[in-house]
Design an enzyme around this catalytic site. Structure first.
Site, PDB file in Angstrom:
ATOM      1  N   CYS A 175      -2.940   0.219   9.646  1.00  0.00           N
ATOM      2  CA  CYS A 175      -4.003  -0.693   9.207  1.00  0.00           C
ATOM      3  C   CYS A 175      -4.887  -1.175  10.345  1.00  0.00           C
ATOM      4  CB  CYS A 175      -3.419  -1.861   8.438  1.00  0.00           C
ATOM      5  SG  CYS A 175      -1.933  -2.514   9.117  1.00  0.00           S
TER       6      CYS A 175
ATOM      7  N   HIS B  31       0.839  -1.207   0.000  1.00  0.00           N
ATOM      8  CA  HIS B  31       0.000   0.000   0.000  1.00  0.00           C
ATOM      9  C   HIS B  31       0.873   1.256   0.000  1.00  0.00           C
ATOM     10  CE1 HIS B  31      -3.359  -2.464   2.082  1.00  0.00           C
ATOM     11  NE2 HIS B  31      -3.815  -2.116   0.890  1.00  0.00           N
TER      12      HIS B  31
END
Ligand code: CIR
Length: 262
Positions: A254, A167
């Site tokens: 996250c 990411h």
């Protein structure tokens, strides 16, 4: 200040199915017991700033569901529910929606079946929303997000997640209104021109995913040179064990959705 001051966070307990979680390279099964301890430390750190932290129950059907960040983008005006690009994670977003509806007046959705976007690719700064195109986030997803948040006058800038990096935020974090913590390889792309950039120490790239949460910078434990740099720059650093989430390519961002509904 709106980009790093938060009244709320949502987290989800890790499930026993975490051993089946996605990972780029298999470095061994994560220990659920140790992950639960680290998760509790993480929640305690967020709560120590005075924020309300919701702890959702574990979801066995979704091995990666502890990584709640990927299911939504939370802004002061409302939330946008994502369409994760990993097929095994797509259903996590719908499960998160009612929890956001309980806290926000407005919850929008990424709806186009061709759109894919995960929260880990989104970095919200004081002035813009950077979204990295990646293996999980495509142009259609970014365009659809831009259309949704334009309703609230937020601007999206498309950038690129480095090849082989999960990411965009695997490689960077917001530290304050004008400062980004980044790996050299990401900052070299020029995507942070105009910001002050602090580089993670060479060999400590795995700690670029930290979070600024109110007065704290919450970072993974085990990266002493970057921690010292942040200490010396005046940030109040808290280190949290991340050995088990790291086996699944997960870091500090996250594990929570962070927001202040207005
Ligand atoms: C995945 O591959 O989707 C998970 N194993 C890790 C997700 C990490 N999410 C994040 O950094 N926002």
């Amino acid at each position: 200040m709106r980009s790093f001051t938060f009244t709320h966070a949502i987290t989800r307990k890790p499930s026993a199915s975490i051993v089946a979680g996605l990972r780029a390279v298999d470095t061994g099964a994560p220990s659920l017991g140790l992950m639960i301890q680290h998760h509790a430390d993480y929640i305690a750190a967020l709560r120590s700033t005075g924020a309300t932290v919701v702890e959702l129950e574990a979801l066995e059907a979704f091995p990666d569901s502890v990584f709640v960040e990927d299911t939504a983008l939370c802004l002061p005006e409302g939330a946008v529910v994502m369409r994760p690009g990993a097929p095994s994670r797509l259903g996590e977003a719908a499960v998160m929606a009612p929890h956001l509806q309980a806290l926000y007046k407005t919850v929008l959705h990424i709806e186009n079946p061709d759109s894919f976007i995960e929260g880990g690719d989104i970095l919200t700064t004081e002035t813009e929303i950077l979204v990295g195109r990646s293996a999980r986030t495509n142009a259609s997803g970014i365009a659809e997000l831009a259309a949704r948040v334009a309703l609230w006058d937020h601007k999206v800038r498309e950038v690129f997640t480095p090849p082989g990096v999960l990411h965009f935020k695997t490689d960077c974090s917001l530290l304050d209104g004008e400062t980004i913590l980044s790996t050299e390889r990401l900052a070299a792309s020029g995507c942070f021109d105009g910001y002050r950039v602090i580089h993670v120490a060479e060999g400590e790239e795995a700690c670029a995913n930290t979070i600024r949460f109110n007065d704290l910078v919450v970072m993974p434990a085990g990266f002493p040179r970057t921690r010292d740099t942040l200490d010396q720059a005046g940030y109040k650093v808290v280190e949290i064990g991340n050995s088990e989430c790291a086996k699944l390519d997960g870091g500090m961002s996250c594990l929570s959705l962070r927001f202040s509904p207005s």
